[in-house]
Design an enzyme around this catalytic site. Structure first.
Site, PDB file in Angstrom:
ATOM      1  N   ASP A  26       0.854  -1.169   0.000  1.00 43.86           N
ATOM      2  CA  ASP A  26       0.000   0.000   0.000  1.00 43.86           C
ATOM      3  C   ASP A  26       0.903   1.236   0.000  1.00 43.86           C
ATOM      4  O   ASP A  26       2.095   1.146   0.334  1.00 43.86           O
ATOM      5  CB  ASP A  26      -0.903  -0.016   1.232  1.00 43.86           C
ATOM      6  CG  ASP A  26      -1.892   1.122   1.237  1.00 43.86           C
ATOM      7  OD1 ASP A  26      -2.508   1.373   0.197  1.00 43.86           O
ATOM      8  OD2 ASP A  26      -2.028   1.781   2.287  1.00 43.86           O
ATOM      9  N   ASP A  28      -0.288   5.144   0.783  1.00 45.23           N
ATOM     10  CA  ASP A  28      -0.605   6.085   1.851  1.00 45.23           C
ATOM     11  C   ASP A  28      -0.513   5.408   3.209  1.00 45.23           C
ATOM     12  O   ASP A  28      -1.213   4.424   3.471  1.00 45.23           O
ATOM     13  CB  ASP A  28      -2.016   6.651   1.664  1.00 45.23           C
ATOM     14  CG  ASP A  28      -2.131   7.557   0.447  1.00 45.23           C
ATOM     15  OD1 ASP A  28      -1.281   8.440   0.306  1.00 45.23           O
ATOM     16  OD2 ASP A  28      -3.057   7.358  -0.358  1.00 45.23           O
TER      17      ASP A  28
END
Length: 342
Positions: A26, A28
């Site tokens: 991922d 963020d």
């Protein structure tokens, strides 16, 4: 995901960068926050790559194109090609293309990332409900997305056009704190129309399908900071996961996790990819990891010992998840977490 990973964190004698062929990272809250690299991220990813691990960046954020994201990562010191970036815009565009004729018009409520992904699948992005769209797609459009865009979606959906959403993350991390995500915008349209969108992003299968198709991963490790997207997505895909505590999930939320939100491994940051993971051992109702022993005493989780705080947290997970069963932990962990400084 292993069954052991559902009642305590698993261990690995080998560094995770050696035990898995591909990291599905991922962005963020894991690699960067507010556009700036998270501490230890750049050097950890460089080392993992040097050790032969393929790095792929998997994000629910549909605003930016893979080229833009790759350029941003490269500027941060993480050399990345556009093909290494998989986003929910690509997943939702594939989902739409499987249900409407080639060349169909699609009303876009979002940013450039959605438009590029739709064109890649042979679909035509349009801006108005009056453009006779065959579908509506909604993705994160950034803080400047005009309120009138939601009205266009509502007009088309009220006319019977199918509605798709790239993802439903309610929040997104920023340099100033937690901001509204695409899920908050989706709720606006849901309230007005009473309709339900088809959703492509994490933790749902379309996103996992898109990721595997594009990376060819055989032994993937999902690396994320969110229990309800990254970790649940790994659970739904039947693959292992590493939770890092650099984003939206804190230690207390981890202890309270229900089975589908329990990661295989947990570490403070991306340095956890470069090492083995310690075993969490159970004996007589207590759980031990490193120099820490955790147990349940009445309505509280207790912790004794000393050493690395993450080992103490792993031991606490063993007690909490066993006590929780299929639900969330009913025990108070406040004092134990305070002792760890978490």
């Amino acid at each position: 995901m292993s069954q052991q990973g559902m009642n305590r964190p698993s261990g690995s004698a080998r560094a995770l960068s050696e035990a898995y062929d591909t990291a599905l990272l991922d962005l963020d809250g894991v690699v960067y926050a507010g556009g700036q690299a998270i501490v230890h991220a750049v050097e950890s990813l460089a080392t993992a790559r040097e050790q032969g691990m393929h790095l792929a960046y998997v994000t629910n954020n549909a605003l930016r194109t893979p080229e833009v994201v790759a350029g941003h990562l490269t500027e941060l010191g993480i050399p990345t090609e556009a093909g290494d970036v998989i986003n929910s815009a690509q997943a939702v565009a594939r989902l739409i293309s499987e249900q409407v004729p080639a060349g169909s018009r699609v009303l876009v409520i979002g940013g450039e990332g959605l438009k590029v992904a739709l064109r890649e699948r042979g679909l035509e992005p349009v801006e108005s409900a009056d453009d006779d769209p065959a579908a509506v797609v909604q993705g994160y459009g950034g803080p400047d997305l005009a309120w009138g865009r939601f009205a266009e979606a509502c007009y088309a959906i009220a006319g019977g056009v199918p509605w798709f959403a790239s993802n439903t993350d309610l929040t997104i991390p920023s340099a100033r704190g937690i901001a509204p995500g695409n899920g908050a915008a989706v709720e606006v349209v849901r309230i007005v129309t009473g309709a339900e969108p088809q959703i492509a992003g994490k933790p749902l299968p379309p996103m996992h399908k898109e990721t595997i198709l594009r990376t060819g991963a055989e032994r993937p490790l999902v690396v994320g900071d969110r229990l309800d997207t990254d970790i649940e997505g790994a659970f739904n895909g039947g693959v292992d996961s590493l939770l890092v505590l650099t984003g939206v999930t804190d230690a207390a939320q981890l202890l309270a996790a229900v089975p589908q939100h329990r990661p295989t491994y947990v570490d403070a940051d991306l340095r956890g990819m470069l090492t083995g993971q310690p075993e969490v051992a159970e004996a007589d109702g207590a759980f031990r990891c490193g120099g820490w022993t955790a147990a349940a005493q009445g309505q509280e989780l207790t912790l004794e010992g000393e050493g690395e705080p993450m080992d103490g947290l792993r031991a606490l997970c063993g007690v909490a998840w066993t006590s929780a069963g299929e639900g969330s932990c009913p025990l108070d962990a406040g004092k134990a977490l305070a002792r760890l400084g978490l």
